[in-house]
Design a protein around this motif. Sequence first.
Motif, PDB file in Angstrom:
ATOM      1  N   PRO A 147      -9.919  -5.642   4.970  1.00 40.22           N
ATOM      2  CA  PRO A 147      -9.662  -5.181   3.599  1.00 40.22           C
ATOM      3  C   PRO A 147      -9.376  -6.327   2.629  1.00 40.22           C
ATOM      4  N   ARG A 148      -8.707  -7.366   3.084  1.00 40.33           N
ATOM      5  CA  ARG A 148      -8.450  -8.515   2.214  1.00 40.33           C
ATOM      6  C   ARG A 148      -9.745  -9.248   1.888  1.00 40.33           C
ATOM      7  N   PHE A 149     -10.653  -9.326   2.853  1.00 40.51           N
ATOM      8  CA  PHE A 149     -11.953  -9.951   2.611  1.00 40.51           C
ATOM      9  C   PHE A 149     -12.740  -9.147   1.571  1.00 40.51           C
ATOM     10  N   GLN A 150     -12.688  -7.833   1.665  1.00 35.92           N
ATOM     11  CA  GLN A 150     -13.393  -6.992   0.699  1.00 35.92           C
ATOM     12  C   GLN A 150     -12.879  -7.241  -0.720  1.00 35.92           C
ATOM     13  N   LEU A 151     -11.570  -7.363  -0.852  1.00 33.54           N
ATOM     14  CA  LEU A 151     -10.990  -7.648  -2.171  1.00 33.54           C
ATOM     15  C   LEU A 151     -11.426  -9.029  -2.663  1.00 33.54           C
ATOM     16  N   LYS A 152     -11.402 -10.000  -1.766  1.00 37.77           N
ATOM     17  CA  LYS A 152     -11.795 -11.366  -2.133  1.00 37.77           C
ATOM     18  C   LYS A 152     -13.248 -11.405  -2.582  1.00 37.77           C
ATOM     19  N   GLN A 153     -14.122 -10.680  -1.877  1.00 36.84           N
ATOM     20  CA  GLN A 153     -15.534 -10.634  -2.236  1.00 36.84           C
ATOM     21  C   GLN A 153     -15.748  -9.999  -3.605  1.00 36.84           C
ATOM     22  N   ALA A 154     -14.835  -9.109  -3.999  1.00 31.43           N
ATOM     23  CA  ALA A 154     -14.937  -8.442  -5.303  1.00 31.43           C
ATOM     24  C   ALA A 154     -14.275  -9.260  -6.416  1.00 31.43           C
ATOM     25  N   GLY A 155     -13.794 -10.454  -6.080  1.00 33.98           N
ATOM     26  CA  GLY A 155     -13.174 -11.310  -7.066  1.00 33.98           C
ATOM     27  C   GLY A 155     -11.707 -11.026  -7.314  1.00 33.98           C
ATOM     28  N   GLU A 156     -11.094 -10.239  -6.455  1.00 32.74           N
ATOM     29  CA  GLU A 156      -9.676  -9.904  -6.597  1.00 32.74           C
ATOM     30  C   GLU A 156      -8.833 -10.803  -5.697  1.00 32.74           C
ATOM     31  N   ASP A 157      -7.558 -10.953  -6.051  1.00 31.61           N
ATOM     32  CA  ASP A 157      -6.614 -11.716  -5.243  1.00 31.61           C
ATOM     33  C   ASP A 157      -5.857 -10.745  -4.338  1.00 31.61           C
ATOM     34  N   PRO A 158      -6.082 -10.791  -3.017  1.00 32.85           N
ATOM     35  CA  PRO A 158      -5.399  -9.850  -2.115  1.00 32.85           C
ATOM     36  C   PRO A 158      -3.875  -9.938  -2.189  1.00 32.85           C
ATOM     37  N   ALA A 159      -3.347 -11.087  -2.587  1.00 36.99           N
ATOM     38  CA  ALA A 159      -1.894 -11.274  -2.623  1.00 36.99           C
ATOM     39  C   ALA A 159      -1.235 -10.515  -3.768  1.00 36.99           C
ATOM     40  N   THR A 160      -2.005 -10.217  -4.812  1.00 33.55           N
ATOM     41  CA  THR A 160      -1.417  -9.573  -5.999  1.00 33.55           C
ATOM     42  C   THR A 160      -2.081  -8.258  -6.364  1.00 33.55           C
ATOM     43  N   PHE A 161      -3.129  -7.877  -5.651  1.00 35.95           N
ATOM     44  CA  PHE A 161      -3.911  -6.699  -6.030  1.00 35.95           C
ATOM     45  C   PHE A 161      -3.096  -5.413  -5.946  1.00 35.95           C
ATOM     46  N   PHE A 162      -2.369  -5.241  -4.844  1.00 37.81           N
ATOM     47  CA  PHE A 162      -1.594  -4.010  -4.638  1.00 37.81           C
ATOM     48  C   PHE A 162      -0.211  -4.129  -5.268  1.00 37.81           C
ATOM     49  N   GLY A 163       0.350  -2.986  -5.629  1.00 31.60           N
ATOM     50  CA  GLY A 163       1.705  -2.985  -6.170  1.00 31.60           C
ATOM     51  C   GLY A 163       2.726  -3.337  -5.110  1.00 31.60           C
ATOM     52  N   LYS A 164       2.468  -2.899  -3.874  1.00 34.33           N
ATOM     53  CA  LYS A 164       3.367  -3.172  -2.754  1.00 34.33           C
ATOM     54  C   LYS A 164       2.569  -3.073  -1.469  1.00 34.33           C
ATOM     55  N   THR A 165       2.877  -3.921  -0.504  1.00 31.89           N
ATOM     56  CA  THR A 165       2.264  -3.839   0.822  1.00 31.89           C
ATOM     57  C   THR A 165       3.349  -3.956   1.884  1.00 31.89           C
ATOM     58  N   PHE A 166       3.069  -3.417   3.066  1.00 38.59           N
ATOM     59  CA  PHE A 166       3.977  -3.577   4.207  1.00 38.59           C
ATOM     60  C   PHE A 166       3.177  -3.462   5.491  1.00 38.59           C
ATOM     61  N   PHE A 167       3.753  -3.975   6.577  1.00 43.15           N
ATOM     62  CA  PHE A 167       3.099  -3.939   7.891  1.00 43.15           C
ATOM     63  C   PHE A 167       3.718  -2.842   8.753  1.00 43.15           C
ATOM     64  N   THR A 168       2.882  -2.132   9.492  1.00 41.25           N
ATOM     65  CA  THR A 168       3.378  -1.115  10.431  1.00 41.25           C
ATOM     66  C   THR A 168       3.339  -1.615  11.871  1.00 41.25           C
ATOM     67  N   TYR A 169       2.541  -2.658  12.157  1.00 49.11           N
ATOM     68  CA  TYR A 169       2.354  -3.224  13.501  1.00 49.11           C
ATOM     69  C   TYR A 169       1.796  -2.211  14.495  1.00 49.11           C
ATOM     70  N   SER A 170       1.036  -1.255  13.995  1.00 49.06           N
ATOM     71  CA  SER A 170       0.388  -0.256  14.844  1.00 49.06           C
ATOM     72  C   SER A 170      -0.584   0.526  13.980  1.00 49.06           C
ATOM     73  N   HIS A 171      -1.814   0.720  14.497  1.00 48.25           N
ATOM     74  CA  HIS A 171      -2.787   1.520  13.745  1.00 48.25           C
ATOM     75  C   HIS A 171      -2.375   2.985  13.697  1.00 48.25           C
ATOM     76  N   ARG A 172      -1.763   3.462  14.745  1.00 47.53           N
ATOM     77  CA  ARG A 172      -1.259   4.835  14.720  1.00 47.53           C
ATOM     78  C   ARG A 172      -0.235   4.999  13.594  1.00 47.53           C
ATOM     79  N   LYS A 173       0.634   4.006  13.450  1.00 50.74           N
ATOM     80  CA  LYS A 173       1.653   4.089  12.407  1.00 50.74           C
ATOM     81  C   LYS A 173       1.051   3.940  11.009  1.00 50.74           C
ATOM     82  N   LEU A 174      -0.113   3.289  10.915  1.00 48.12           N
ATOM     83  CA  LEU A 174      -0.825   3.267   9.638  1.00 48.12           C
ATOM     84  C   LEU A 174      -1.194   4.688   9.220  1.00 48.12           C
ATOM     85  N   VAL A 175      -1.735   5.434  10.168  1.00 48.24           N
ATOM     86  CA  VAL A 175      -2.127   6.817   9.875  1.00 48.24           C
ATOM     87  C   VAL A 175      -0.891   7.632   9.499  1.00 48.24           C
ATOM     88  N   GLU A 176       0.202   7.429  10.225  1.00 47.45           N
ATOM     89  CA  GLU A 176       1.438   8.149   9.923  1.00 47.45           C
ATOM     90  C   GLU A 176       1.950   7.802   8.521  1.00 47.45           C
TER      91      GLU A 176
END
Length: 281
Positions: A147-176
């Motif tokens: 997803p960060r690569f997709q933003l970079k390819q579109a000319g966006e800065d992945p570090a500032t694009f979203f209002g807030k980001t966090f890690f879940t350390y699990s794909h299942r927890k991403l869905v949750e």
Amino acid sequence: MQRRKILGFLPLALVSPYLLAASEPPIRVGLTPAFLHDQHGLINDWRQYMEKHLGRPVEFIQRDSYRETMDLLRLEKIDFAWICDYPYVHLRKLVRLLVVPSYGGHPLYRAYLIVPASDAHTGSILQLKGKVFAYADPYSNTGYLAPRFQLKQAGEDPATFFGKTFFTYSHRKLVEAVASGLAQGASVDSFVWDTLNQIKPEMTRRTRIAAKSPEYGFPPLIAHRSVSEANFVAMQNLLLSMDQNAEGQALLKRFNLDGFRLGNEKLYASVAEMMRSFGED
């Protein structure tokens, strides 16, 4: 002590090969959060299957982040591991490609951009500017790099694009996180989402797949380069033959996989290209 006495009095030819092998250190297999966290029974059954067919003890070592498993490989604390494609490319000089899982008839998977089911309009990650976005792990391909690569390819800065980001350390927890409304979007491993859709449809129905990425090489099983050729071949043959016996087929069905097959570096070329775009070798 009792075993030592018995072995001491039996002719070597009469000693079970398994008893001899069992005295060796266990084969250590690392697992990452690419696995669904509530499948401990399945993992235990798979361990017993490996011990039966390898004729020696097997120990599974599961960690909560990709980095921890990568560190165990660097320190030679594990012999084999099932890791994400992103860590594999990072470690390719330290490890050997063992096998690649086959899912839906191919050794491939995708990233699914998911949003809450109530969001009927989002069709691209670019529509989530300023929103809350959940990442899986700093070393996850579909859950971070892609997803960060997709933003970079579109000319966006992945570090500032979203209002807030966090890690879940699990794909299942991403869905949750998306299903519960904690995040307004996430990029999740298609294999995990599809599998959850079979066993936890009450969770996945609260999300919607808004977009799908190109295909990537499925997260592989690898071996540390210090593993002997005999152990490498034995483990590789065990995995490649799982779809050829009833017990192995039953385990594969529980994993939601077709089987395992030989792979090659070309499967992971697109991941290496994305890494280079961020200055990673």
